[in-house]
Design a protein around this motif. Structure first.
Motif, PDB file in Angstrom:
ATOM      1  N   THR A 192      30.388  53.494  26.268  1.00  0.00           N
ATOM      2  CA  THR A 192      31.514  53.669  25.353  1.00  0.00           C
ATOM      3  C   THR A 192      32.496  52.511  25.502  1.00  0.00           C
ATOM      4  OG1 THR A 192      32.823  54.886  26.985  1.00  0.00           O
ATOM      5  CG2 THR A 192      31.309  56.170  25.597  1.00  0.00           C
ATOM      6  N   VAL A 193      33.507  52.505  24.639  1.00  0.00           N
ATOM      7  CA  VAL A 193      34.594  51.528  24.764  1.00  0.00           C
ATOM      8  C   VAL A 193      35.224  51.625  26.149  1.00  0.00           C
ATOM      9  CG1 VAL A 193      36.909  50.930  23.948  1.00  0.00           C
ATOM     10  CG2 VAL A 193      35.118  51.442  22.291  1.00  0.00           C
ATOM     11  N   ASP A 194      35.456  52.852  26.606  1.00  0.00           N
ATOM     12  CA  ASP A 194      36.081  53.048  27.916  1.00  0.00           C
ATOM     13  C   ASP A 194      35.208  52.502  29.038  1.00  0.00           C
ATOM     14  OD1 ASP A 194      38.213  54.309  26.696  1.00  0.00           O
ATOM     15  OD2 ASP A 194      37.357  56.308  26.918  1.00  0.00           O
ATOM     16  N   ASP A 195      33.885  52.692  28.928  1.00  0.00           N
ATOM     17  CA  ASP A 195      32.974  52.173  29.953  1.00  0.00           C
ATOM     18  C   ASP A 195      33.059  50.646  30.029  1.00  0.00           C
ATOM     19  OD1 ASP A 195      32.056  54.738  30.493  1.00  0.00           O
ATOM     20  OD2 ASP A 195      30.402  54.586  29.057  1.00  0.00           O
ATOM     21  N   CYS A 196      33.025  50.002  28.872  1.00  0.00           N
ATOM     22  CA  CYS A 196      33.093  48.537  28.828  1.00  0.00           C
ATOM     23  C   CYS A 196      34.432  48.040  29.368  1.00  0.00           C
ATOM     24  CB  CYS A 196      32.885  48.039  27.393  1.00  0.00           C
ATOM     25  SG  CYS A 196      31.261  48.445  26.689  1.00  0.00           S
ATOM     26  N   PHE A 197      35.485  48.724  28.979  1.00  0.00           N
ATOM     27  CA  PHE A 197      36.818  48.346  29.442  1.00  0.00           C
ATOM     28  C   PHE A 197      36.930  48.489  30.963  1.00  0.00           C
ATOM     29  CE2 PHE A 197      41.218  49.700  30.450  1.00  0.00           C
ATOM     30  CZ  PHE A 197      41.890  48.535  30.087  1.00  0.00           C
ATOM     31  N   ASP A 198      36.382  49.578  31.514  1.00  0.00           N
ATOM     32  CA  ASP A 198      36.442  49.781  32.958  1.00  0.00           C
ATOM     33  C   ASP A 198      35.668  48.705  33.714  1.00  0.00           C
ATOM     34  OD1 ASP A 198      38.059  51.998  32.737  1.00  0.00           O
ATOM     35  OD2 ASP A 198      36.404  53.437  32.766  1.00  0.00           O
ATOM     36  N   LEU A 199      34.532  48.294  33.176  1.00  0.00           N
ATOM     37  CA  LEU A 199      33.791  47.192  33.799  1.00  0.00           C
ATOM     38  C   LEU A 199      34.624  45.916  33.794  1.00  0.00           C
ATOM     39  CD1 LEU A 199      30.031  47.281  32.698  1.00  0.00           C
ATOM     40  CD2 LEU A 199      30.946  47.304  35.010  1.00  0.00           C
ATOM     41  N   GLY A 200      35.269  45.648  32.657  1.00  0.00           N
ATOM     42  CA  GLY A 200      36.127  44.467  32.564  1.00  0.00           C
ATOM     43  C   GLY A 200      37.280  44.523  33.548  1.00  0.00           C
ATOM     44  N   LYS A 201      37.831  45.720  33.758  1.00  0.00           N
ATOM     45  CA  LYS A 201      38.946  45.860  34.707  1.00  0.00           C
ATOM     46  C   LYS A 201      38.507  45.596  36.146  1.00  0.00           C
ATOM     47  CE  LYS A 201      40.978  49.802  34.101  1.00  0.00           C
ATOM     48  NZ  LYS A 201      42.020  50.857  34.319  1.00  0.00           N
ATOM     49  N   VAL A 202      37.301  46.037  36.485  1.00  0.00           N
ATOM     50  CA  VAL A 202      36.782  45.764  37.825  1.00  0.00           C
ATOM     51  C   VAL A 202      36.665  44.252  38.031  1.00  0.00           C
ATOM     52  CG1 VAL A 202      34.755  45.948  39.307  1.00  0.00           C
ATOM     53  CG2 VAL A 202      35.586  47.968  38.093  1.00  0.00           C
ATOM     54  N   ALA A 203      36.122  43.567  37.047  1.00  0.00           N
ATOM     55  CA  ALA A 203      36.001  42.101  37.142  1.00  0.00           C
ATOM     56  C   ALA A 203      37.378  41.452  37.252  1.00  0.00           C
ATOM     57  CB  ALA A 203      35.247  41.563  35.924  1.00  0.00           C
ATOM     58  N   TYR A 204      38.332  41.952  36.474  1.00  0.00           N
ATOM     59  CA  TYR A 204      39.691  41.399  36.491  1.00  0.00           C
ATOM     60  C   TYR A 204      40.335  41.572  37.868  1.00  0.00           C
ATOM     61  CZ  TYR A 204      44.548  40.634  35.058  1.00  0.00           C
ATOM     62  OH  TYR A 204      45.839  40.167  34.958  1.00  0.00           O
ATOM     63  N   SER A 205      40.119  42.726  38.492  1.00  0.00           N
ATOM     64  CA  SER A 205      40.704  42.982  39.815  1.00  0.00           C
ATOM     65  C   SER A 205      40.143  42.045  40.875  1.00  0.00           C
ATOM     66  CB  SER A 205      40.475  44.438  40.228  1.00  0.00           C
ATOM     67  OG  SER A 205      39.100  44.685  40.443  1.00  0.00           O
ATOM     68  N   GLU A 206      38.940  41.497  40.607  1.00  0.00           N
ATOM     69  CA  GLU A 206      38.317  40.556  41.528  1.00  0.00           C
ATOM     70  C   GLU A 206      38.577  39.108  41.117  1.00  0.00           C
ATOM     71  OE1 GLU A 206      36.349  41.457  44.268  1.00  0.00           O
ATOM     72  OE2 GLU A 206      37.053  43.496  43.882  1.00  0.00           O
ATOM     73  N   ALA A 207      39.472  38.910  40.131  1.00  0.00           N
ATOM     74  CA  ALA A 207      39.763  37.571  39.585  1.00  0.00           C
ATOM     75  C   ALA A 207      38.497  36.925  39.009  1.00  0.00           C
ATOM     76  CB  ALA A 207      40.401  36.675  40.647  1.00  0.00           C
ATOM     77  N   ASP A 208      37.554  37.754  38.574  1.00  0.00           N
ATOM     78  CA  ASP A 208      36.325  37.289  37.934  1.00  0.00           C
ATOM     79  C   ASP A 208      36.585  37.280  36.427  1.00  0.00           C
ATOM     80  OD1 ASP A 208      33.832  36.846  36.876  1.00  0.00           O
ATOM     81  OD2 ASP A 208      32.858  38.576  37.820  1.00  0.00           O
ATOM     82  N   TYR A 209      37.211  36.208  35.955  1.00  0.00           N
ATOM     83  CA  TYR A 209      37.649  36.167  34.558  1.00  0.00           C
ATOM     84  C   TYR A 209      36.500  35.959  33.587  1.00  0.00           C
ATOM     85  CZ  TYR A 209      42.123  35.865  36.899  1.00  0.00           C
ATOM     86  OH  TYR A 209      43.196  36.128  37.706  1.00  0.00           O
ATOM     87  N   TYR A 210      35.381  35.412  34.082  1.00  0.00           N
ATOM     88  CA  TYR A 210      34.200  35.234  33.239  1.00  0.00           C
ATOM     89  C   TYR A 210      33.676  36.586  32.765  1.00  0.00           C
ATOM     90  CZ  TYR A 210      29.259  34.459  32.102  1.00  0.00           C
ATOM     91  OH  TYR A 210      28.030  34.465  31.486  1.00  0.00           O
ATOM     92  N   HIS A 211      33.434  37.494  33.722  1.00  0.00           N
ATOM     93  CA  HIS A 211      32.931  38.814  33.341  1.00  0.00           C
ATOM     94  C   HIS A 211      34.020  39.669  32.685  1.00  0.00           C
ATOM     95  CE1 HIS A 211      29.598  37.898  36.236  1.00  0.00           C
ATOM     96  NE2 HIS A 211      28.915  38.472  35.255  1.00  0.00           N
ATOM     97  N   THR A 212      35.281  39.439  33.052  1.00  0.00           N
ATOM     98  CA  THR A 212      36.367  40.148  32.365  1.00  0.00           C
ATOM     99  C   THR A 212      36.295  39.867  30.872  1.00  0.00           C
ATOM    100  OG1 THR A 212      37.817  39.931  34.294  1.00  0.00           O
ATOM    101  CG2 THR A 212      38.857  40.459  32.199  1.00  0.00           C
TER     102      THR A 212
END
Length: 503
Positions: free
Chosen positions: A171-191
């Motif tokens: 879902t949108v929420d699933d994709c957003f949550d994955l992006g947030k995990v990447a963001y918290s790791e400063a992984d801006y590529y996957h964000t």
């Protein structure tokens, strides 16, 4: 040698440890299989609860339908109906016993079994680390096998054609949550990759109750900027600002206010004495809940007409264009959309009753607060969406004051406005309308000291009339024992249930 053997045993069998150690569920299919059966058991328990509620509601419905038919016939000729002794007896019986039995049925809680089962099973649930680990594992697979986000989101992985009936979608929420995990790791590529996917699904018509396009674009613009793609970051930012502008204007018109009837039913008004404060035990103030999260309260009849007129009289000679803090430099610049009084008039000094009233009602120390600011909005006068507190990525605009960040805001309305002029909180879709002699209050910071980004607000243009407001920005210094710090990012209640009386 024994120590070496024990180390080898622990490495080989990481799950055979004390119950206090938490293993990584996502690394073991065997452990996740157990979780599947746990979830299946919970679903069965949940369905049992639903059936119990449906049975209960069906009993209540049959009772209501029976009485509806009876009441319709009886009220056509009440005297003839009650002239029959059986009807009179049954009416007495219904009101004396049967309605009480119905009340007990309505109050029966059918959820006990399900809640007990859930509480027992929850101790075996994965935690935040497990969810983060699973998200990282998914992104690792994405890179290793060069999978695009759409392929993963639709569940169409290579080799999964035989599992079509079990193919999961995101879902949108699933994709957003994955992006947030990447963001918290400063992984801006996957964000970027997962926020783009979330935005794509949102644009295609998928709905979400937890995230909107503005939030996704906020993450997107920053992650793209961090990768050096300034033009794309600017494009995302422009789209974000356009959506923000549209939301702001809707709220100003009274459209799109996000308060469901259920949430509305939990808001109350009460007589408030701030934990039996000596000044308010006999004459408590009238407090009304305006919003629940973040909590915004309004105090009615908090200043007299005479006090408000005096403040306006002292402020008028000093009115000038408002200044705002430049988010890049911290310097004050002239705003071309608002007129306000910047300096505190002699009447409203630290010891004046208005300041004392603010301190007594909020329980906060106002000796370190800024001067009372007085603002007058003319035709079209407004204030763009902003935060009252200084954010971590901004120059410290309050450094020279030496009183810390702005912990709370007190906003006093000194005039009614015929049309327009609301104070709107764009992130939570809240609107507070001017009412002369009332003040609204909210915390800008969590007890942890972090900024509450839900408090971004704006002053809508005045359509008809004249708007006078004054605000008091209360700072952190002096509140150490009045509002104790906490690592929990929650805003506590402003009142004590034991000392307030709902009205």
């Amino acid at each position: 040698r024994m120590a070496a053997s024990w180390l080898f045993f622990c490495v080989l069998l990481p799950c055979v440890t004390s119950s206090s150690a938490h293993s990584d569920f996502f690394t073991s299919i065997g452990q996740m299989t157990d979780l599947l059966f746990t979830e299946k058991d919970l679903v069965t328990s949940l369905k049992d609860y639903i059936r119990a509620e449906e049975t209960k509601l069906e009993q209540i419905r049959r009772w209501a339908d029976k009485l509806d038919v009876l009441a319709a016939a009886a009220t056509q000729d009440p005297e003839s109906f009650l002239g029959h002794p059986v009807n009179a007896f049954k009416l007495m019986k219904r009101l004396n016993t049967e309605w009480g039995e119905l009340e007990n049925l309505v109050l029966t809680d059918m959820s006990d079994g399900f809640i007990s089962n859930l509480t027992i099973q929850r101790q075996h649930f994965p935690n935040d680390d497990d969810q983060t680990g699973a998200a990282k594992a998914l992104m690792r697979l994405q890179d290793t096998y060069q999978l695009d986000t759409d392929t993963i989101s639709t569940g169409q992985l290579p080799g999964s054609s035989s599992m079509a009936s079990l193919r999961p979608t995101m879902t949108v929420d699933d994709c957003f949550d994955l992006g947030k995990v990447a963001y918290s790791e400063a992984d801006y590529y996957h964000t970027e990759l997962w926020m783009v996917q979330a935005l794509k699904q949102l644009d295609q018509g998928e709905t979400s109750n937890t995230v909107d396009a503005v939030t996704i674009l906020d993450y997107l613009s920053y992650s793209v900027y961090q990768q050096g793609e300034l033009e794309r970051a600017l494009d995302f930012t422009r789209r974000l600002l356009e959506l923000e502008r549209r939301k702001y204007e809707q709220l100003c018109r009274g459209e799109g206010v996000k308060m469901t009837p259920r949430r509305q039913s939990r808001l109350f008004c009460r007589y408030y004495d701030n934990n039996r404060h000596p000044r308010y035990m006999i004459g408590p103030v009238k407090q009304e809940d305006e919003w629940d999260s973040p909590r915004i309260v309004r105090y009615h009849d908090i200043v007299s007409d005479k006090e408000m007129e005096k403040v306006k009289e002292l402020a008028k000679p000093r009115l000038r264009r408002a200044t705002i803090s430049n988010p890049l430099t911290g310097a004050l610049e002239t705003a071309h959309y608002r007129i306000k009084q910047k300096h505190e008039a002699n009447m409203v000094t630290e010891r004046h009753p208005i300041n004392q009233r603010i301190e007594d009602i909020t329980g906060l120390d106002v000796s370190t607060a800024e001067d009372l600011q007085v603002a007058n909005y003319g035709v079209g006068g407004q204030y763009e969406p902003h935060f009252d507190f200084g954010r971590k990525d901004e120059p410290d605009a309050f450094e020279e004051l030496g009183t810390g960040n702005r912990i709370a805001t007190w906003l006093l309305y000194m005039s009614d406005v015929q049309s327009g002029g609301a104070t709107v909180f764009t992130d939570v879709r809240a609107a507070v309308w001017p009412k002369k002699g009332t003040a609204v209050f909210w915390y800008n910071l969590f007890p942890s000291g972090d900024g509450d980004y839900r408090t971004r607000h704006a002053a809508c243009p005045v359509l008809v009339g004249n708007k006078w407001v004054s605000n008091k920005w209360i700072h952190e210094r002096g509140q150490e024992f009045r509002r104790r710090c906490s690592l929990q990012e929650t805003t506590e209640s402003f009142s004590s249930a034991a000392t307030d009386t709902s009205v």
